[in-house]
Structure formats: structure tokens, C-alpha cells
Write a protein that holds these residues in place. Sequence first.
Motif, PDB file in Angstrom:
ATOM      1  N   SER A   4       0.129  -1.281   0.665  1.00  0.00           N
ATOM      2  CA  SER A   4       0.079  -2.216  -0.452  1.00  0.00           C
ATOM      3  C   SER A   4      -1.375  -2.395  -0.890  1.00  0.00           C
ATOM      4  CB  SER A   4       0.655  -3.570  -0.032  1.00  0.00           C
ATOM      5  OG  SER A   4      -0.227  -4.216   0.877  1.00  0.00           O
ATOM      6  N   ALA A   5      -1.572  -3.123  -1.969  1.00  0.00           N
ATOM      7  CA  ALA A   5      -2.913  -3.282  -2.534  1.00  0.00           C
ATOM      8  C   ALA A   5      -3.766  -4.306  -1.794  1.00  0.00           C
ATOM      9  CB  ALA A   5      -2.807  -3.678  -4.005  1.00  0.00           C
ATOM     10  N   SER A   6      -3.185  -5.077  -0.880  1.00  0.00           N
ATOM     11  CA  SER A   6      -3.957  -6.127  -0.221  1.00  0.00           C
ATOM     12  C   SER A   6      -5.019  -5.548   0.714  1.00  0.00           C
ATOM     13  CB  SER A   6      -3.033  -7.064   0.571  1.00  0.00           C
ATOM     14  OG  SER A   6      -2.501  -6.396   1.678  1.00  0.00           O
ATOM     15  N   ILE A   7      -6.134  -6.253   0.818  1.00  0.00           N
ATOM     16  CA  ILE A   7      -7.216  -5.844   1.713  1.00  0.00           C
ATOM     17  C   ILE A   7      -6.981  -6.471   3.080  1.00  0.00           C
ATOM     18  CG2 ILE A   7      -9.699  -5.948   2.117  1.00  0.00           C
ATOM     19  CD1 ILE A   7     -10.053  -6.068  -0.943  1.00  0.00           C
ATOM     20  N   VAL A   8      -7.043  -5.652   4.120  1.00  0.00           N
ATOM     21  CA  VAL A   8      -6.719  -6.110   5.466  1.00  0.00           C
ATOM     22  C   VAL A   8      -7.982  -6.199   6.320  1.00  0.00           C
ATOM     23  CG1 VAL A   8      -5.465  -5.551   7.589  1.00  0.00           C
ATOM     24  CG2 VAL A   8      -4.385  -5.160   5.363  1.00  0.00           C
ATOM     25  N   ASN A   9      -8.128  -7.314   7.031  1.00  0.00           N
ATOM     26  CA  ASN A   9      -9.194  -7.474   8.016  1.00  0.00           C
ATOM     27  C   ASN A   9      -8.582  -7.212   9.389  1.00  0.00           C
ATOM     28  OD1 ASN A   9     -11.179  -8.217   9.783  1.00  0.00           O
ATOM     29  ND2 ASN A   9     -11.350 -10.342   9.079  1.00  0.00           N
ATOM     30  N   PRO A  10      -8.875  -6.072  10.029  1.00  0.00           N
ATOM     31  CA  PRO A  10      -8.236  -5.745  11.312  1.00  0.00           C
ATOM     32  C   PRO A  10      -8.593  -6.713  12.428  1.00  0.00           C
ATOM     33  CG  PRO A  10     -10.016  -4.211  10.835  1.00  0.00           C
ATOM     34  CD  PRO A  10      -9.814  -5.022   9.595  1.00  0.00           C
ATOM     35  N   PHE A  11      -9.672  -7.487  12.246  1.00  0.00           N
ATOM     36  CA  PHE A  11     -10.071  -8.459  13.254  1.00  0.00           C
ATOM     37  C   PHE A  11      -9.267  -9.760  13.137  1.00  0.00           C
ATOM     38  CE2 PHE A  11     -13.734  -5.709  12.651  1.00  0.00           C
ATOM     39  CZ  PHE A  11     -14.090  -5.407  13.962  1.00  0.00           C
ATOM     40  N   LYS A  12      -8.613  -9.956  11.990  1.00  0.00           N
ATOM     41  CA  LYS A  12      -7.840 -11.172  11.780  1.00  0.00           C
ATOM     42  C   LYS A  12      -6.719 -10.876  10.796  1.00  0.00           C
ATOM     43  CE  LYS A  12      -8.353 -16.112  10.812  1.00  0.00           C
ATOM     44  NZ  LYS A  12      -9.264 -17.203  10.373  1.00  0.00           N
ATOM     45  N   ASP A  23      -3.375 -11.219   8.677  1.00  0.00           N
ATOM     46  CA  ASP A  23      -2.802 -12.362   7.958  1.00  0.00           C
ATOM     47  C   ASP A  23      -1.279 -12.246   7.956  1.00  0.00           C
ATOM     48  OD1 ASP A  23      -2.086 -14.413   6.308  1.00  0.00           O
ATOM     49  OD2 ASP A  23      -3.121 -13.646   4.522  1.00  0.00           O
ATOM     50  N   ARG A  24      -0.633 -13.028   8.793  1.00  0.00           N
ATOM     51  CA  ARG A  24       0.827 -12.957   8.889  1.00  0.00           C
ATOM     52  C   ARG A  24       1.527 -13.540   7.666  1.00  0.00           C
ATOM     53  NH1 ARG A  24       3.137 -13.210  14.903  1.00  0.00           N
ATOM     54  NH2 ARG A  24       1.398 -12.298  16.047  1.00  0.00           N
ATOM     55  N   THR A  25       0.768 -14.229   6.809  1.00  0.00           N
ATOM     56  CA  THR A  25       1.372 -14.786   5.592  1.00  0.00           C
ATOM     57  C   THR A  25       1.282 -13.812   4.419  1.00  0.00           C
ATOM     58  OG1 THR A  25      -0.672 -15.849   4.823  1.00  0.00           O
ATOM     59  CG2 THR A  25       0.702 -17.084   6.368  1.00  0.00           C
ATOM     60  N   ASP A  26       0.727 -12.641   4.655  1.00  0.00           N
ATOM     61  CA  ASP A  26       0.585 -11.620   3.614  1.00  0.00           C
ATOM     62  C   ASP A  26       1.848 -10.773   3.574  1.00  0.00           C
ATOM     63  OD1 ASP A  26       0.017  -9.433   2.041  1.00  0.00           O
ATOM     64  OD2 ASP A  26      -1.679  -8.727   3.230  1.00  0.00           O
ATOM     65  N   PHE A  27       2.671 -10.989   2.548  1.00  0.00           N
ATOM     66  CA  PHE A  27       3.930 -10.260   2.378  1.00  0.00           C
ATOM     67  C   PHE A  27       3.795  -9.143   1.339  1.00  0.00           C
ATOM     68  CE2 PHE A  27       5.437 -13.933   4.588  1.00  0.00           C
ATOM     69  CZ  PHE A  27       6.617 -13.562   5.213  1.00  0.00           C
ATOM     70  N   SER A  28       2.577  -8.643   1.169  1.00  0.00           N
ATOM     71  CA  SER A  28       2.328  -7.669   0.101  1.00  0.00           C
ATOM     72  C   SER A  28       3.078  -6.359   0.288  1.00  0.00           C
ATOM     73  CB  SER A  28       0.822  -7.388   0.002  1.00  0.00           C
ATOM     74  OG  SER A  28       0.334  -6.795   1.201  1.00  0.00           O
ATOM     75  N   ILE A  29       3.591  -6.092   1.473  1.00  0.00           N
ATOM     76  CA  ILE A  29       4.390  -4.873   1.668  1.00  0.00           C
ATOM     77  C   ILE A  29       5.584  -4.855   0.709  1.00  0.00           C
ATOM     78  CG2 ILE A  29       5.849  -5.864   3.492  1.00  0.00           C
ATOM     79  CD1 ILE A  29       5.799  -3.112   4.855  1.00  0.00           C
ATOM     80  N   GLN A  30       6.039  -6.065   0.338  1.00  0.00           N
ATOM     81  CA  GLN A  30       7.173  -6.163  -0.587  1.00  0.00           C
ATOM     82  C   GLN A  30       6.835  -5.635  -1.976  1.00  0.00           C
ATOM     83  OE1 GLN A  30      10.133  -7.365   0.422  1.00  0.00           O
ATOM     84  NE2 GLN A  30       9.581  -8.264   2.383  1.00  0.00           N
ATOM     85  N   ASP A  31       5.532  -5.554  -2.284  1.00  0.00           N
ATOM     86  CA  ASP A  31       5.111  -5.131  -3.622  1.00  0.00           C
ATOM     87  C   ASP A  31       5.079  -3.613  -3.787  1.00  0.00           C
ATOM     88  OD1 ASP A  31       4.720  -7.811  -4.206  1.00  0.00           O
ATOM     89  OD2 ASP A  31       2.604  -7.762  -3.607  1.00  0.00           O
ATOM     90  N   ILE A  32       5.218  -2.870  -2.700  1.00  0.00           N
ATOM     91  CA  ILE A  32       5.187  -1.408  -2.805  1.00  0.00           C
ATOM     92  C   ILE A  32       6.343  -0.935  -3.682  1.00  0.00           C
ATOM     93  CG2 ILE A  32       5.422   0.762  -1.518  1.00  0.00           C
ATOM     94  CD1 ILE A  32       4.060  -0.607   0.854  1.00  0.00           C
ATOM     95  N   ASP A  33       6.018  -0.115  -4.655  1.00  0.00           N
ATOM     96  CA  ASP A  33       7.016   0.399  -5.600  1.00  0.00           C
ATOM     97  C   ASP A  33       7.917   1.397  -4.884  1.00  0.00           C
ATOM     98  OD1 ASP A  33       8.466   1.583  -7.649  1.00  0.00           O
ATOM     99  OD2 ASP A  33       6.740   1.782  -8.998  1.00  0.00           O
ATOM    100  N   GLU A  34       9.212   1.139  -4.905  1.00  0.00           N
ATOM    101  CA  GLU A  34      10.146   2.045  -4.237  1.00  0.00           C
ATOM    102  C   GLU A  34      10.122   3.450  -4.830  1.00  0.00           C
ATOM    103  OE1 GLU A  34      12.676  -0.076  -7.388  1.00  0.00           O
ATOM    104  OE2 GLU A  34      10.987  -0.528  -6.061  1.00  0.00           O
ATOM    105  N   ASN A  35       9.736   3.556  -6.101  1.00  0.00           N
ATOM    106  CA  ASN A  35       9.681   4.883  -6.723  1.00  0.00           C
ATOM    107  C   ASN A  35       8.573   5.749  -6.120  1.00  0.00           C
ATOM    108  OD1 ASN A  35      11.786   4.672  -8.780  1.00  0.00           O
ATOM    109  ND2 ASN A  35      10.496   3.063  -9.639  1.00  0.00           N
ATOM    110  N   GLU A  36       7.501   5.097  -5.635  1.00  0.00           N
ATOM    111  CA  GLU A  36       6.446   5.838  -4.953  1.00  0.00           C
ATOM    112  C   GLU A  36       6.973   6.423  -3.637  1.00  0.00           C
ATOM    113  OE1 GLU A  36       1.852   5.176  -3.281  1.00  0.00           O
ATOM    114  OE2 GLU A  36       2.940   3.519  -4.240  1.00  0.00           O
ATOM    115  N   ILE A  37       7.798   5.636  -2.965  1.00  0.00           N
ATOM    116  CA  ILE A  37       8.404   6.101  -1.715  1.00  0.00           C
ATOM    117  C   ILE A  37       9.390   7.237  -1.996  1.00  0.00           C
ATOM    118  CG2 ILE A  37       9.803   5.430   0.279  1.00  0.00           C
ATOM    119  CD1 ILE A  37       8.764   2.541  -0.169  1.00  0.00           C
TER     120      ILE A  37
END
Length: 334
Positions: A300-308, A310-324
Amino acid sequence: MMKKIAIIKLSAMGDIIHSMVALQFIKKEYPSLQIDWFVEDSFCGILENNPDISNIIKLNLKSIKKDKKEIFNQIKLLIKFKKNNYDLVLDAQGLIKSAIVTRLLGKQRAGFNKNSIREKFASYFYTKKVDIPYDGNAILRNCKILSEPLNFSISEDDILNKEPFLFYKDEDEIIYEYLKKDKKNVLLVVGASWDSKMYSKEKFAKIVSSLDENFLITWGNEKEKQIAQFISKNSKAMILPKLDLNSLKAVVSKVDLLIGNDTGPTHMAWALNTPSITLFGNTPAYRNTYATSINRTIKSASIVNPFKLDRTDFSIQDIDENEIIEMAKELLYV
């Protein structure tokens, strides 16, 4: 010359898989080496039947949370195995609890240095320390911690050209009733350890409906089963029965493609050289997988900090199924 080593990698499934890749290279370097692996009982199935592991020792450290007295049973078990006189104990986990296990098992102990792990105090338990950035690729980290103390190295080319390293035996024959010979078999891994790591069930159903292939869904708990039922009800996907790890390894080895979240069963595909698409939202794709020509990722487009994370980040839902869908077509038909 070393004769016996112990590897400490207690959990979880994906992390254990990321470590197991090193085994074939260790045995190539030291063919007669005895390798014992200490693991939490609930994850021992992922290690079973691997010819490079001499002994799998099951621990139950998680039971201590429920019953503090259990700590004495676990210590007693470890003291028993200390009599094996390991030439080297390798902690590939980097947690305080795994470091304590390492300390109880042997005099010569290797692990990450304090700048390479979250629980920095663990590094004080090791006699030899390995430096590799915590935010580095997990597979490379595991290969280095399991090779450098043994005085050899595992290259990126070695990893790219690895042999499959998960093994199964006497799997449940029912799985073959679900696999088809006249269509491509595609396995969906719909669960994950956090809800925010799980892709949309509605979009999974759309992926199934867009490809005229044999889609199967695996699940591990009641929540995942309900997701599988939704997808099956809204598409032509079939739900597999609940499988043990041995039979799950067999299924993953037999399918033409696996599509799933960043979770243990999805990482099985990489371990078995099965084509896969791993979906990432609030976890880092660059760190948690080793991309190949057949093992792809979509983040997804969200920026991830591997040191912390974010369990409230549900951006995986934004991935376009057509890309998959388009990536699936590439892997299935090219």
C-alpha cells in the motif's frame, strides 16, 4: 571442529521460515554437523521432516504466562539439554527470553549485538555478537546470524538459488480432492495476526470472480473461517478443511499461485519456490520478504516505520484488486 550446534528460533511461523533457509547452506559447509532446533511447541510442525535438522526440541515458554510455576519445568528441560555440550548456541530470535534459553544451553553463544535488536539487553547474554541493522531484510539478517558465527557467509545469489526447504510426510489425502488438473490452482491466505494486516474479503472475492481458475481458501481460526465463507459465498472459491501444518505445506507446494497477507502460510510459498503475491499494508515489504521473479509483493502507499509498526494502519485495504489480478495473470500465464 564443531560437531553439534543448537539454533534458538522460538516463533513465529514466518520468522522461523526466514531462518530455516540457512540450514541447507550450513549443511553444505559442514555436512556432518548435528543441528538441534529449539522452538515453541505450537510451531514445531513447520520444522518437521526437514533432513537438515537432527533434533527438534519443543519448548512451552508461553505457558509461563498462565502458570508462573511452569518456569521451573522449562528450566529443568533446558538444563537436561545442556548436557549435549553444544559447541555453539545460536540465538536467531534476539529476545530476552531466547537469550536466556541460549545462556542456559551453552558456554559459546552467538546472537545479535545491542544495535541490531529491539530488546537490547539480550545482547549481554552472548559471547559472540553479530552486527546487522534491525531494519534490514529479515532473510538476510537470519542468514548472517546463522552463518557468520560459523565462519562462512551466505550470499544473496545463494538465497535466490535456494532449494525448497519445507518438507511434509503423510499429509491428509483430502487435499487432493480440492486440487484440479484442468485448471490452475490458486490458494488464498486470508488471515493474519492483526486485523489491520488483512486484505479486504470483498476484494478477494472480486479477484476470484475475475479469473477462471480453481481458487482454494485456507484458514486457521474461526474468524478466518468466517472470512473464507464470505468469499466462497460471493465467488466460486472453495474452502479447504482445517489443515495441520504438514498438510498445509503439501497444499502450498502443489498450487500454481498463492495470494495472501504478510503471514506465515504466505511465506511458505517463498520457502517452497511456489509463485506468490504477498500483500503489505502496515508492515514493510522490503524487510519481510525476499522478492524473486516468481515471488512478488504489492505494498500500500503508507510509509512504514519498522521500529514502530502502526496497528491502526488499515491501508492494505486500499490496494487495488486489479493490480493483484494483473500480477496473478503474469505469474499464471507467462
